[in-house]
Design a protein around this motif. Structure first.
Motif, short mmCIF file in Angstrom:
data_model
loop_
_atom_site.label_atom_id
_atom_site.label_comp_id
_atom_site.label_asym_id
_atom_site.label_seq_id
_atom_site.Cartn_x
_atom_site.Cartn_y
_atom_site.Cartn_z
N ARG A 1 -21.98 11.91 -10.22
CA ARG A 1 -21.14 12.06 -11.41
C ARG A 1 -20.03 11.03 -11.38
NH1 ARG A 1 -16.51 14.73 -9.66
NH2 ARG A 1 -16.76 15.69 -7.62
N VAL A 2 -19.49 10.73 -12.56
CA VAL A 2 -18.36 9.80 -12.69
C VAL A 2 -17.08 10.58 -12.43
CG1 VAL A 2 -17.08 8.28 -14.24
CG2 VAL A 2 -19.56 8.37 -14.35
N GLN A 3 -16.18 9.99 -11.66
CA GLN A 3 -14.88 10.61 -11.40
C GLN A 3 -13.79 9.57 -11.58
OE1 GLN A 3 -14.11 13.39 -8.00
NE2 GLN A 3 -12.98 11.61 -7.23
N THR A 4 -12.72 9.96 -12.23
CA THR A 4 -11.55 9.08 -12.33
C THR A 4 -10.39 9.75 -11.63
OG1 THR A 4 -10.94 10.03 -14.45
CG2 THR A 4 -12.29 8.05 -14.51
N ARG A 5 -9.57 8.93 -11.01
CA ARG A 5 -8.38 9.43 -10.31
C ARG A 5 -7.33 8.34 -10.36
NH1 ARG A 5 -8.47 7.25 -5.03
NH2 ARG A 5 -10.51 6.37 -4.52
N SER A 6 -6.12 8.70 -10.01
CA SER A 6 -5.04 7.71 -9.99
C SER A 6 -4.12 8.00 -8.81
CB SER A 6 -4.26 7.74 -11.29
OG SER A 6 -3.62 8.98 -11.45
N TYR A 7 -3.42 6.96 -8.39
CA TYR A 7 -2.44 7.10 -7.32
C TYR A 7 -1.37 6.02 -7.52
CZ TYR A 7 -4.87 3.16 -5.12
OH TYR A 7 -5.44 1.93 -4.88
N ASP A 8 -0.25 6.18 -6.86
CA ASP A 8 0.82 5.18 -6.92
C ASP A 8 0.69 4.28 -5.69
OD1 ASP A 8 1.90 6.22 -9.27
OD2 ASP A 8 3.13 7.67 -8.18
N ASN A 9 0.61 2.96 -5.92
CA ASN A 9 0.46 2.04 -4.80
C ASN A 9 1.82 1.77 -4.14
OD1 ASN A 9 1.78 0.23 -6.48
ND2 ASN A 9 -0.01 -1.11 -6.76
N ASN A 10 1.85 0.86 -3.18
CA ASN A 10 3.07 0.56 -2.42
C ASN A 10 4.18 -0.01 -3.30
OD1 ASN A 10 1.75 1.40 -0.15
ND2 ASN A 10 1.15 -0.66 0.49
N GLU A 11 3.80 -0.64 -4.40
CA GLU A 11 4.79 -1.22 -5.31
C GLU A 11 5.26 -0.21 -6.35
OE1 GLU A 11 2.64 -4.46 -6.94
OE2 GLU A 11 2.57 -5.57 -5.06
N GLY A 12 4.80 1.01 -6.26
CA GLY A 12 5.21 2.05 -7.20
C GLY A 12 4.45 2.04 -8.51
N ARG A 13 3.41 1.24 -8.60
CA ARG A 13 2.62 1.18 -9.82
C ARG A 13 1.46 2.17 -9.74
NH1 ARG A 13 2.05 -5.19 -11.37
NH2 ARG A 13 4.28 -5.63 -11.37
N ARG A 14 1.14 2.73 -10.88
CA ARG A 14 0.02 3.67 -10.95
C ARG A 14 -1.28 2.87 -11.00
NH1 ARG A 14 -0.38 9.52 -12.03
NH2 ARG A 14 1.49 9.09 -10.86
N VAL A 15 -2.22 3.23 -10.12
CA VAL A 15 -3.52 2.58 -10.04
C VAL A 15 -4.58 3.61 -10.43
CG1 VAL A 15 -5.20 1.45 -8.52
CG2 VAL A 15 -2.74 1.06 -8.19
N PHE A 16 -5.44 3.24 -11.39
CA PHE A 16 -6.52 4.11 -11.82
C PHE A 16 -7.82 3.65 -11.19
CE2 PHE A 16 -3.29 4.53 -15.04
CZ PHE A 16 -3.26 5.90 -15.27
N VAL A 17 -8.60 4.60 -10.70
CA VAL A 17 -9.86 4.31 -10.03
C VAL A 17 -10.95 5.12 -10.71
CG1 VAL A 17 -11.12 4.45 -7.85
CG2 VAL A 17 -8.67 3.96 -7.84
N THR A 18 -12.05 4.45 -11.05
CA THR A 18 -13.25 5.11 -11.56
C THR A 18 -14.35 4.85 -10.56
OG1 THR A 18 -12.54 4.79 -13.84
CG2 THR A 18 -14.86 5.28 -13.48
N GLU A 19 -15.02 5.90 -10.12
CA GLU A 19 -16.06 5.76 -9.12
C GLU A 19 -17.14 6.81 -9.34
OE1 GLU A 19 -13.77 6.15 -5.57
OE2 GLU A 19 -13.24 8.22 -6.00
N ILE A 20 -18.27 6.61 -8.69
CA ILE A 20 -19.36 7.56 -8.74
C ILE A 20 -19.29 8.42 -7.48
CG2 ILE A 20 -21.86 7.87 -8.84
CD1 ILE A 20 -20.51 6.50 -11.33
N VAL A 21 -19.20 9.73 -7.66
CA VAL A 21 -19.28 10.65 -6.53
C VAL A 21 -20.75 11.03 -6.39
CG1 VAL A 21 -18.53 12.85 -5.59
CG2 VAL A 21 -16.94 11.49 -6.95
N ALA A 22 -21.37 10.54 -5.34
CA ALA A 22 -22.80 10.74 -5.14
C ALA A 22 -23.07 12.14 -4.59
CB ALA A 22 -23.35 9.69 -4.19
N GLU A 23 -23.97 12.83 -5.25
CA GLU A 23 -24.44 14.12 -4.74
C GLU A 23 -25.63 13.92 -3.83
OE1 GLU A 23 -25.00 16.69 -8.08
OE2 GLU A 23 -22.92 16.49 -8.70
N SER A 24 -26.42 12.87 -4.12
CA SER A 24 -27.50 12.50 -3.21
C SER A 24 -27.70 10.99 -3.28
CB SER A 24 -28.80 13.22 -3.55
OG SER A 24 -29.35 12.75 -4.75
N VAL A 25 -28.14 10.44 -2.16
CA VAL A 25 -28.45 9.02 -2.06
C VAL A 25 -29.84 8.92 -1.48
CG1 VAL A 25 -27.81 6.81 -1.02
CG2 VAL A 25 -26.02 8.42 -1.72
#
Length: 161
Positions: A76-100
């Motif tokens: 499934r597709v998952q999006t998340r975000s976090y604040d990097n060392n510079e204080g900027r918000r970083v958005f990440v989109t990735e595939i969370v694999a249930e099976s490979v």
């Protein structure tokens, strides 16, 4: 709602295996997936898709796949975000694999020996199931039945369409 992804591609680098503080395995890898069309120069382009897999399947991916390996990912597709060392918000989109699924024999990149033991599939399993062996599953053939001349004699009556 539906959030389902199925990909087939090649790993762009070796998987990166890490463990959470609680000891849960997590592997990250990038899959290069060809686009179904060519660009104006007639070249095929690819998308580079970040994938993450958890628990025993993560360990299997790290043990059996490497850069260039052909793999199938169901997840499934998952999006998340976090604040990097510079204080900027970083958005990440990735595939969370249930099976490979490992789509090549383990030794396909290194066929130096004349012995081809057939196609073994090393499945990573389903992260949600409790029964994950991840071991070798042989299809029961001692050799490749299609290795003769590359052709198969099939009559029109045998085709399902």
């Amino acid at each position: 709602m539906l959030n389902r992804v199925v990909l087939v591609g090649r790993l762009t680098r070796d998987p990166e295996l890490r463990f959470t503080p609680n000891g849960v395995a997590v592997a990250n890898f990038t899959l290069a997936v060809n686009r179904p069309f060519s660009n104006q120069q007639g070249e095929r382009e690819a998308d580079f898709i970040n994938c993450v897999v958890w628990r025993k399947p993560a360990e299997n991916v790290a043990n059996f796949l490497k850069k260039g390996s052909l793999a199938g990912v169901d997840g499934r597709v998952q999006t998340r975000s976090y604040d990097n060392n510079e204080g900027r918000r970083v958005f990440v989109t990735e595939i969370v694999a249930e099976s490979v699924q490992f789509l090549e024999p383990r030794n396909s990149q290194n066929q130096s020996s004349g012995n081809n033991p057939g196609f073994d599939q090393y499945g990573a399993g389903n992260q949600g199931s409790g029964n994950q062996t991840g071991g070798s599953r042989s299809n029961g053939y001692d050799n490749d039945p299609f290795s003769n001349d590359g052709s198969i004699d099939i009559s029109d009556d045998d085709l399902p369409f």
